[in-house]
Design an enzyme around this catalytic site. Structure first.
Site, PDB file in Angstrom:
ATOM      1  N   ILE A  11       0.756  -0.865   0.186  1.00 25.88           N
ATOM      2  CA  ILE A  11       0.317   0.003  -0.015  1.00 25.88           C
ATOM      3  C   ILE A  11       1.242   1.060  -0.399  1.00 25.88           C
ATOM      4  CG2 ILE A  11      -1.577   1.063   1.119  1.00 25.88           C
ATOM      5  CD1 ILE A  11      -2.847  -1.369   2.845  1.00 25.88           C
ATOM      6  N   ASP A  64       9.040   7.691  -1.208  1.00 25.68           N
ATOM      7  CA  ASP A  64       8.576   9.019  -1.821  1.00 25.68           C
ATOM      8  C   ASP A  64       8.773   8.313  -3.564  1.00 25.68           C
ATOM      9  OD1 ASP A  64       7.818  11.269  -3.839  1.00 25.68           O
ATOM     10  OD2 ASP A  64       8.764  12.787  -2.577  1.00 25.68           O
ATOM     11  N   ASN A  91      -2.223   4.360  -3.550  1.00 21.55           N
ATOM     12  CA  ASN A  91      -3.632   5.044  -3.091  1.00 21.55           C
ATOM     13  C   ASN A  91      -2.248   6.705  -2.935  1.00 21.55           C
ATOM     14  OD1 ASN A  91      -5.262   6.342  -0.652  1.00 21.55           O
ATOM     15  ND2 ASN A  91      -3.624   6.314   0.041  1.00 21.55           N
ATOM     16  N   TYR A 157      -5.405  19.055 -10.681  1.00 20.67           N
ATOM     17  CA  TYR A 157      -5.937  17.881 -10.116  1.00 20.67           C
ATOM     18  C   TYR A 157      -6.897  16.738 -11.154  1.00 20.67           C
ATOM     19  CZ  TYR A 157      -7.633  14.511  -6.340  1.00 20.67           C
ATOM     20  OH  TYR A 157      -7.750  13.541  -5.543  1.00 20.67           O
ATOM     21  N   LYS A 161      -6.238  12.453 -12.361  1.00 20.65           N
ATOM     22  CA  LYS A 161      -7.143  11.556 -12.141  1.00 20.65           C
ATOM     23  C   LYS A 161      -8.272  10.809 -12.736  1.00 20.65           C
ATOM     24  CE  LYS A 161      -6.566  11.219  -7.650  1.00 20.65           C
ATOM     25  NZ  LYS A 161      -5.888   9.586  -6.820  1.00 20.65           N
ATOM     26  N   VAL A 190     -14.690  12.843   0.897  1.00 18.50           N
ATOM     27  CA  VAL A 190     -13.586  12.113   1.978  1.00 18.50           C
ATOM     28  C   VAL A 190     -13.212  12.705   2.979  1.00 18.50           C
ATOM     29  CG1 VAL A 190     -12.758   9.291   2.404  1.00 18.50           C
ATOM     30  CG2 VAL A 190     -12.947   9.806   0.279  1.00 18.50           C
TER      31      VAL A 190
END
Ligand code: NDP
Ligand code: 8X3
Length: 257
Positions: A11, A64, A91, A157, A161, A190
């Site tokens: 992860i 990183d 993630n 952004y 995505k 979120v």
């Protein structure tokens, strides 16, 4: 539901929010974890917490994801017991600023694209060969509703995505004959560290993002991640969009008061 006991899950971005909640959820399900993020103190703290609570193995590494050589080195030097990766959860990600494009700071564009797009590519490229060789594995990307709909003041952004969305779809095609699942989970609002990062630590602006509605919390998305990861091997949840009930699109949010 398929058991995750003894599986290895890698992860990225586990020191906060969705990554942290997912790490805890996978550990609770019995998976061994490879964890990474840049903030070493928070990383060690999480690794300790998981070891205290769950009987799983943890390999936590400061990383990183924007640094291609570091990513390659980290994956190439995994301890023997972590070499076989069953699930990769991409993630790590961020947005910087919420400004009209012509008033925005290009430094934030570099950070956003380097993390959300290039970082995801580097990690995936480093992990995939072993999955291809074994003909098994699962890549789960955390995209966003911003990968489906552009919104004002979000050019870079949203572009990052949309790129995650496209990469997910192409990868699924490239891996069609390799028995490897590729999924994306695309949340709406979120409440995590995301807005504090986006607004460079401005607490009021961060809080206002979620004002007047009940936003999702990190555990809601971890729940979705676990659902996607525990389907039978022939089932691939290709894409899952998750909104708070008071959100219907990037720009349509019902707020009280
Ligand atoms: P947080 O800010 O709470 O967590 C982001 C995590 O990513 C942190 O652990 C951070 O760790 C890590 N990270 C950031 N940059 C890097 C990097 N270069 N290398 C390694 N790790 C990094 O935000 P969220 O939990 O909300 O964000 C997780 C993902 O969810 C992101 O991809 C985000 O775009 C996506 N998302 C979030 C939504 C929201 O409303 N919150 C909605 C839709 C998608 P560290 O700083 O220690 O490196
Ligand atoms: C983060 C949620 O709506 O700010 O992906 O783009 S949003």
């Amino acid at each position: 539901m398929v058991s995750l006991k003894g599986k290895t899950v890698f992860i990225t971005g586990v020191t906060s929010g969705i990554g942290k909640a997912s790490a805890l959820a996978f550990a609770e399900a019995g998976a061994n974890l490879i964890l990474c993020a840049r903030r070493e103190d928070l990383l060690s703290k999480l690794a300790e917490e998981i070891k205290q609570k769950f009987d799983v193995k943890i390999h936590a590494v400061k990383l990183d994801v924007r640094k291609k050589n570091d990513v390659n080195k980290m994956v190439a030097s995994l301890p023997a017991e972590f070499i076989k990766i069953d699930i990769l959860l991409n993630n790590a990600g961020l947005g910087r600023g919420l400004n009209k494009f012509y008033e925005d700071n290009p430094d934030g564009w570099e950070e956003t694209i380097d993390t959300n797009v290039k970082g995801l590519l580097y990690v995936t490229y480093a992990v995939l060969p072993q999955m291809v060789e074994r003909q098994e594995g699962h890549i789960i990307n955390i995209g966003s509703i911003a990968g489906h709909e552009a919104y004002p003041k979000g050019a870079v952004y949203c572009a990052s995505k949309h790129a995650v969305n496209a990469i997910t779809k192409s990868l699924r095609m490239d891996l069609i004959d390799k028995n490897i699942r590729v999924s994306t989970i695309d949340p709406g609002l979120v409440e995590t560290g995301f807005s504090m990062v986006r607004f460079y630590g401005d607490e009021e602006k961060a809080k206002n993002t979620y004002k007047g509605l009940t936003p999702l919390i990190a555990e809601d998305i971890a729940d979705a991640v676990l659902f996607v990861a525990t389907r039978k091997p022939h089932v691939n949840i290709a894409q899952m969009v998750v909104f708070p009930t008071a959100q219907a699109s990037s720009t349509l949010v019902h707020r009280n008061g």
